[in-house]
Write a protein that holds these residues in place. Structure first.
Motif, PDB file in Angstrom:
ATOM      1  N   SER A  70       0.830  -1.208   0.000  1.00 18.62           N
ATOM      2  CA  SER A  70       0.000   0.000   0.000  1.00 18.62           C
ATOM      3  C   SER A  70       0.865   1.260   0.000  1.00 18.62           C
ATOM      4  O   SER A  70       0.518   2.269  -0.608  1.00 18.62           O
ATOM      5  CB  SER A  70      -0.948  -0.001   1.204  1.00 18.62           C
ATOM      6  OG  SER A  70      -0.222  -0.079   2.424  1.00 18.62           O
ATOM      7  N   GLY A  71       2.031   1.201   0.689  1.00 17.33           N
ATOM      8  CA  GLY A  71       2.946   2.344   0.688  1.00 17.33           C
ATOM      9  C   GLY A  71       3.502   2.621  -0.689  1.00 17.33           C
ATOM     10  O   GLY A  71       3.621   3.789  -1.105  1.00 17.33           O
ATOM     11  N   ALA A 105       0.855   4.298  -2.795  1.00 19.97           N
ATOM     12  CA  ALA A 105       0.622   5.688  -2.401  1.00 19.97           C
ATOM     13  C   ALA A 105       1.743   6.618  -2.838  1.00 19.97           C
ATOM     14  O   ALA A 105       1.494   7.723  -3.324  1.00 19.97           O
ATOM     15  CB  ALA A 105       0.424   5.778  -0.880  1.00 19.97           C
ATOM     16  N   TYR A 106       2.995   6.180  -2.676  1.00 15.97           N
ATOM     17  CA  TYR A 106       4.122   7.102  -2.840  1.00 15.97           C
ATOM     18  C   TYR A 106       4.937   6.917  -4.116  1.00 15.97           C
ATOM     19  O   TYR A 106       5.604   7.850  -4.552  1.00 15.97           O
ATOM     20  CB  TYR A 106       5.070   6.982  -1.628  1.00 15.97           C
ATOM     21  CG  TYR A 106       4.504   7.596  -0.378  1.00 15.97           C
ATOM     22  CD1 TYR A 106       4.582   8.961  -0.143  1.00 15.97           C
ATOM     23  CD2 TYR A 106       3.868   6.812   0.583  1.00 15.97           C
ATOM     24  CE1 TYR A 106       4.054   9.529   1.005  1.00 15.97           C
ATOM     25  CE2 TYR A 106       3.340   7.366   1.735  1.00 15.97           C
ATOM     26  CZ  TYR A 106       3.435   8.731   1.940  1.00 15.97           C
ATOM     27  OH  TYR A 106       2.901   9.293   3.072  1.00 15.97           O
ATOM     28  N   TYR A 114      -3.467   7.693  -0.239  1.00 19.90           N
ATOM     29  CA  TYR A 114      -2.751   8.003   0.994  1.00 19.90           C
ATOM     30  C   TYR A 114      -3.547   7.524   2.210  1.00 19.90           C
ATOM     31  O   TYR A 114      -2.986   6.998   3.170  1.00 19.90           O
ATOM     32  CB  TYR A 114      -2.492   9.505   1.105  1.00 19.90           C
ATOM     33  CG  TYR A 114      -1.364  10.003   0.246  1.00 19.90           C
ATOM     34  CD1 TYR A 114      -0.063   9.552   0.435  1.00 19.90           C
ATOM     35  CD2 TYR A 114      -1.581  10.937  -0.759  1.00 19.90           C
ATOM     36  CE1 TYR A 114       0.984  10.013  -0.351  1.00 19.90           C
ATOM     37  CE2 TYR A 114      -0.548  11.404  -1.558  1.00 19.90           C
ATOM     38  CZ  TYR A 114       0.733  10.937  -1.345  1.00 19.90           C
ATOM     39  OH  TYR A 114       1.767  11.389  -2.126  1.00 19.90           O
ATOM     40  N   TYR A 130      -3.361   3.851   2.563  1.00 27.20           N
ATOM     41  CA  TYR A 130      -2.059   3.476   3.123  1.00 27.20           C
ATOM     42  C   TYR A 130      -2.029   3.616   4.640  1.00 27.20           C
ATOM     43  O   TYR A 130      -1.422   2.800   5.332  1.00 27.20           O
ATOM     44  CB  TYR A 130      -0.992   4.369   2.477  1.00 27.20           C
ATOM     45  CG  TYR A 130       0.387   4.294   3.097  1.00 27.20           C
ATOM     46  CD1 TYR A 130       1.083   3.092   3.141  1.00 27.20           C
ATOM     47  CD2 TYR A 130       1.003   5.424   3.614  1.00 27.20           C
ATOM     48  CE1 TYR A 130       2.352   3.019   3.695  1.00 27.20           C
ATOM     49  CE2 TYR A 130       2.271   5.369   4.162  1.00 27.20           C
ATOM     50  CZ  TYR A 130       2.937   4.158   4.198  1.00 27.20           C
ATOM     51  OH  TYR A 130       4.189   4.094   4.755  1.00 27.20           O
ATOM     52  N   THR A 131      -2.713   4.627   5.175  1.00 27.08           N
ATOM     53  CA  THR A 131      -2.638   4.880   6.613  1.00 27.08           C
ATOM     54  C   THR A 131      -3.589   4.004   7.432  1.00 27.08           C
ATOM     55  O   THR A 131      -3.405   3.895   8.648  1.00 27.08           O
ATOM     56  CB  THR A 131      -2.953   6.351   6.926  1.00 27.08           C
ATOM     57  OG1 THR A 131      -4.243   6.689   6.414  1.00 27.08           O
ATOM     58  CG2 THR A 131      -1.922   7.273   6.305  1.00 27.08           C
ATOM     59  N   THR A 153      -3.137  -1.344   6.955  1.00 23.78           N
ATOM     60  CA  THR A 153      -2.391  -2.245   7.838  1.00 23.78           C
ATOM     61  C   THR A 153      -2.940  -2.242   9.256  1.00 23.78           C
ATOM     62  O   THR A 153      -3.131  -3.313   9.853  1.00 23.78           O
ATOM     63  CB  THR A 153      -0.898  -1.882   7.851  1.00 23.78           C
ATOM     64  OG1 THR A 153      -0.432  -1.775   6.506  1.00 23.78           O
ATOM     65  CG2 THR A 153      -0.085  -2.945   8.567  1.00 23.78           C
TER      66      THR A 153
END
Length: 311
Positions: free
Chosen positions: A258-259, A262-263, A279, A282-283, A286
């Protein structure tokens, strides 16, 4: 940009406006309800993991010691962003002071680094348990486990404080509207009217140091683990060995996967609206799935849950 800053030097920004999901005015109540449920699930799920790893005698092992601390970091991680977002959705006051924004960014970055390092530590723990089982109690003693957790928590603090200081040393003299759900580096650099090339360089250096290297350690650990498992003579032994690390492997996949979405995806491939979704995804992904993965795939955790919770 320099001329732009000189024109607006008298209007130095003292606060930002987090636009969040303001482009969906009819869905504010619905979004508030959804994210409130998500936040409560994260608190309850990870809170239960923390409790059972502390009170159940069968879970007093390094693996569950790391899991309990990881769950605590997950709660802190989401608590940096979700309560502010819920408040904005509830009262529609989207302003945030520079100090509050800097504090949120600093805690967010530090906790992301802590998660990366803890996942690497947990992978190393599984490597020692499977590849060096006779030496496991000696190597992974309680003192080392505590040192590894503390090291994971504090290693990124000086660099992330410096990163935050660099971001907020930029001149913000244009629009104070951040098209995002919380204070993050890329959205903040977008509204700066200064040169952000140095900030971007240090950002990618931090990603390599605290993201790529831990991922390489995790990858190396699992290559060694899989190699060792395949050498086991019985299928039962292979299955049992792999089951002890499969939950952690799934959490690693969710976090780094997911990170990366997002990035690391090309910025030209999506809009600002999808940026916010990625984003946010991603937060929360998890933290919300971590308790489910360990509860559904781990017999010891299931047994401890049954002892703690009423039938």
């Amino acid at each position: 940009k320099i001329h732009h800053c000189s024109v607006y030097w008298q209007e130095v920004i003292m606060e930002f406006i987090l636009l969040g999901f303001s482009d969906l005015p009819n869905l504010q109540g619905f979004l508030f309800g959804i994210f409130l449920v998500i936040y409560l699930c994260i608190l309850i799920g990870n809170g239960l993991i923390i409790i059972i790893t502390k009170v159940d005698l069968t879970l007093q092992t390094p693996m569950y010691f790391f899991l309990g601390n990881f769950s605590f970091v997950e709660i802190c991680y989401t608590s940096v962003t979700l309560p502010r977002m819920l408040s904005n959705l509830w009262n529609q006051k989207r302003s945030i002071s520079l100090l509050a924004c800097a504090t949120q960014l600093c805690f967010f970055l530090t906790l992301v680094v802590t998660e990366c390092l803890l996942l690497a530590v947990m992978a190393y723990d599984r490597y020692v348990a499977i590849c060096k089982p006779l030496y496991y109690p000696l190597i992974m003693n309680h003192e080392l486990c505590v040192q590894l957790v503390i090291g994971s928590c504090v290693s990124g603090i000086p660099i992330m404080v410096g990163q935050t200081y660099q971001i907020f040393s930029l001149p913000f003299c244009g629009s104070n509207k951040i098209n995002h759900v919380f204070c993050d580096m890329f959205p903040l650099m977008k509204v700066s009217c200064g040169d952000t090339s140095v900030n971007q360089f240090f950002l990618y250096a931090d990603v390599i140091l605290f993201g790529f290297f831990p991922f390489l350690l995790i990858l190396w650990s699992y290559i060694q683990i899989i190699t060792t498992i395949l050498k086991l003579p019985s299928a039962t032994g292979r299955s049992k060995a792999f089951s002890t690390c499969s939950s952690h492997l799934m959490v690693v996949g969710l976090f780094f996967g997911s990170g990366s979405i997002a990035y690391l995806q090309p910025k030209s491939s999506h809009s600002a609206g999808t940026d916010k979704v990625f984003y946010l995804f991603y937060t929360i992904i998890t933290p919300i799935f971590n308790p489910m993965i360990y509860s559904l795939r781990n017999k010891d955790v299931i047994a401890a849950m049954r002892k703690l919770l009423p039938k």
